[in-house]
Design a protein around this motif. Structure first.
Motif, short mmCIF file in Angstrom:
data_model
loop_
_atom_site.label_atom_id
_atom_site.label_comp_id
_atom_site.label_asym_id
_atom_site.label_seq_id
_atom_site.Cartn_x
_atom_site.Cartn_y
_atom_site.Cartn_z
N ASP A 140 -40.64 15.77 37.14
CA ASP A 140 -39.58 16.77 37.08
C ASP A 140 -38.51 16.43 36.37
O ASP A 140 -37.54 16.85 36.15
N ALA A 141 -38.63 15.13 35.84
CA ALA A 141 -37.53 14.60 34.69
C ALA A 141 -37.94 15.34 33.35
O ALA A 141 -36.76 15.19 32.68
N THR A 142 -38.94 15.87 33.28
CA THR A 142 -39.12 16.51 32.00
C THR A 142 -38.24 17.91 31.72
O THR A 142 -38.07 18.65 32.73
N PRO A 143 -37.67 17.97 30.65
CA PRO A 143 -36.80 18.97 30.38
C PRO A 143 -37.24 20.41 30.28
O PRO A 143 -38.56 20.39 29.84
N VAL A 144 -36.65 21.33 30.79
CA VAL A 144 -37.19 22.50 30.74
C VAL A 144 -37.04 23.24 29.51
O VAL A 144 -35.71 22.81 28.86
N ASP A 145 -37.89 24.00 28.83
CA ASP A 145 -37.53 24.42 27.62
C ASP A 145 -36.62 25.52 27.61
O ASP A 145 -36.51 26.49 28.47
N ALA A 146 -35.59 25.35 26.70
CA ALA A 146 -34.22 26.22 26.80
C ALA A 146 -34.22 26.93 25.39
O ALA A 146 -33.31 27.62 24.90
N SER A 147 -35.47 27.18 24.50
CA SER A 147 -35.59 27.67 23.38
C SER A 147 -35.36 29.04 22.95
O SER A 147 -35.35 29.58 21.96
N GLY A 148 -35.64 29.71 24.20
CA GLY A 148 -35.71 31.18 24.08
C GLY A 148 -36.72 31.97 23.44
O GLY A 148 -36.49 32.99 22.83
N LYS A 149 -37.75 31.27 23.87
CA LYS A 149 -38.95 31.81 23.15
C LYS A 149 -39.80 32.88 23.90
O LYS A 149 -40.47 33.59 23.26
N ASP A 150 -39.37 33.07 25.00
CA ASP A 150 -39.90 34.21 25.87
C ASP A 150 -39.61 35.61 25.33
O ASP A 150 -38.71 35.85 24.56
N LEU A 151 -40.55 36.49 25.45
CA LEU A 151 -40.48 37.73 25.04
C LEU A 151 -39.29 38.55 25.71
O LEU A 151 -39.30 38.47 26.89
N SER A 152 -38.69 39.17 24.82
CA SER A 152 -37.58 40.05 25.44
C SER A 152 -38.04 41.42 25.75
O SER A 152 -39.22 41.85 25.78
N GLU A 153 -37.34 42.29 26.62
CA GLU A 153 -37.72 43.62 26.94
C GLU A 153 -38.30 44.46 25.93
O GLU A 153 -39.06 45.21 26.01
N GLN A 154 -37.48 44.19 24.68
CA GLN A 154 -37.69 45.04 23.71
C GLN A 154 -38.99 44.56 22.95
O GLN A 154 -39.83 45.52 22.68
N ASP A 155 -39.35 43.46 22.99
CA ASP A 155 -40.63 42.86 22.37
C ASP A 155 -41.72 43.37 23.34
O ASP A 155 -42.91 43.48 22.94
#
Length: 476
Positions: A253-268
């Motif tokens: 749980d010390a591993t950083p959460v990915d905040a790169s914004g790679k998730d698909l958007s609604e338009q994607d």
């Protein structure tokens, strides 16, 4: 209690194939409101149907000329036991609100709790609806939703609440989970939670024939969730034979959460769904490229189960295709050792009959030994197909016929199918896959002799079985 006659015509969100004109709509806000609505129905001799977010497409949440209970206003958290990992919520709460509450709520000690599993494809479903359909997620070693339900409060046709659990009213517990709202109104649900963990997504593109071994390797390595999204272009050699394999492994749980914004958007998602209708190879290539780019991404175990559902996405697609349509969903279950030959035969059938697959996935499910109508009577692979369906008599029947053929392929392998989606199955298929169904209908008659709780789904199966009983038997 809110009475509304403004929208007597209702329909399901996804397929749009369940247009139903109801007598009136009542939105209760508490158990007393449910009781008052049921008394009103009895006074006016109205059947009662129960709906939540209206995503189900088998007709189980609507009833023609029925009083429709809209449960979405009963959406409060009633109790949270953060020592034992139990939470009681009203039946109309939806998954995003529950997940947000658990993330924000003060929790004693180092252990934080959240949901164990939820259905995929859409988030805005009510807990009462999920219990009534006995849903499942993409856990690699999880049974259906009944395994996560500690107890629930069920309001019967007389307005009397009953606490149902494995210890109290166990028979009613087994009937109502996966009972499609036929035994009462789910006023509240007590859910078993799981530790909230960070998990790493590991992604690869593999062939179907390698999938059973790949699933087992992931299970042995401790992965918790996973699925396989298969290729959908019948003109290609990869059709139903190659897919994106994504699995999730707990990490520190010390591993950083990915905040790169790679998730698909609604338009994607809208763009991908449009491509799946018009350029299927391009749609799969784009989907695979996106998921491969997220290999190694870290997210919380509850958040990774959420997704975007682009409401009304099919309107723009209809404009392109020049006709009105939507996707019909079917879900088939086969023993895991028969998965590959099932998929090979399904691919041949789809090519032969010109079946238009828009997207689909393969998951694993453990056996359900608790519900009265178990759809997973053994550990199996579950295969979900979304078929494009023109909103014409011919188009709807073509999809229903495709699902009947798939059900027969599953039966030939000792498998089954999910009752929640379109009621395409023949009586022979219902009996083969759900051998308790006739007894289920008899319990419905015993426990609700006034037949207060009804739906289009129930009427279909009641009449299907009744027609057989009324058919003269051949003379010996």
């Amino acid at each position: 209690m809110n009475h509304s006659n403004d929208f007597p015509l209702v329909n399901d969100v996804h397929s749009g194939l369940n247009a139903t004109r109801v007598a009136e709509i009542i939105a209760p806000r508490n158990v007393a409101g449910i009781g008052a609505a049921l008394a009103h129905a009895a006074e006016h001799d109205l059947p009662v149907a129960i709906c939540g977010a209206r995503h189900a497409m088998g007709g189980q949440q609507f009833g023609h000329a029925a009083l429709l209970l809209d449960m979405r206003h009963m959406n409060r958290v009633l109790d949270f036991d953060n020592v034992n990992g139990l939470i009681e919520v009203e039946g109309g709460i939806q998954w995003p609100a529950l997940i947000d509450y658990l993330e924000a709520a003060p929790q004693d000690g180092a252990q934080r709790w959240s949901i164990r599993q939820k259905q995929t494809g859409a988030d805005a479903l009510t807990l009462g609806g999920c219990l009534s359909a006995n849903v499942h997620g993409r856990g690699l070693r999880m049974a259906p939703f009944i395994a996560d339900v500690e107890a629930f409060k069920l309001v019967d046709a007389n307005g009397t609440p009953h606490l149902c659990s494995r210890q109290r009213n166990p028979h009613l517990f087994s009937l109502a989970v996966g009972g499609y709202g036929l035994f009462g109104v789910i006023a509240s649900v007590t859910l078993r939670l799981a530790p909230r963990r960070k998990m790493r997504r590991d992604v690869s593109v593999i062939g179907l024939d390698d999938l059973p071994a790949a699933f087992q390797q992931r299970i042995d390595a401790g992965y918790v969730y996973g699925d396989f999204q298969f290729a959908i272009d019948p003109a290609g050699n990869d059709f139903l034979r190659r897919g994106v394999f994504s699995c999730y492994l707990p990490v520190d749980d010390a591993t950083p959460v990915d905040a790169s914004g790679k998730d698909l958007s609604e338009q994607d998602w809208r763009d991908l769904l449009a491509l799946a209708h018009t350029h299927k190879t391009d749609a799969f290539a784009r989907y695979a490229a996106h998921y491969l780019s997220t290999d190694g991404q870290v997210a919380w175990s509850d958040r990774l189960q959420q997704t975007i559902y682009p409401d009304g996405y099919h309107r723009a697609i209809d404009d392109r295709l020049g006709h009105c349509g939507s996707e019909m969903i079917g879900e088939l279950y086969v023993p895991r050792e028969r998965l590959c030959d099932f998929m090979h035969e399904a691919a041949a059938d789809f090519r032969r009959h010109g079946v238009d697959v828009i997207y689909g996935t393969i998951r694993l499910i453990e056996a359900d030994r608790e519900s009265y109508l178990p759809w997973a009577r053994q550990a199996c692979a579950c295969v979900i197909f979304n078929l494009h369906t023109e909103h014409t008599v011919h188009g709807i029947e073509a999809s229903n016929a495709a699902f009947r053929r798939l059900i027969d392929l599953a039966i030939a392998r000792g498998g089954s199918y999910y009752l929640t989606y379109a009621a395409a199955a023949s009586l022979r298929q219902v009996r083969a896959c759900h051998p308790n169904f006739a007894a289920f209908l008899e319990w419905k008659r015993r426990l609700d002799p006034q037949q207060r709780f009804q739906s289009n789904w129930y009427r279909h199966y009641r009449d299907l079985f009744a027609a057989e009983e009324e058919t003269p038997k051949a003379l010996a």
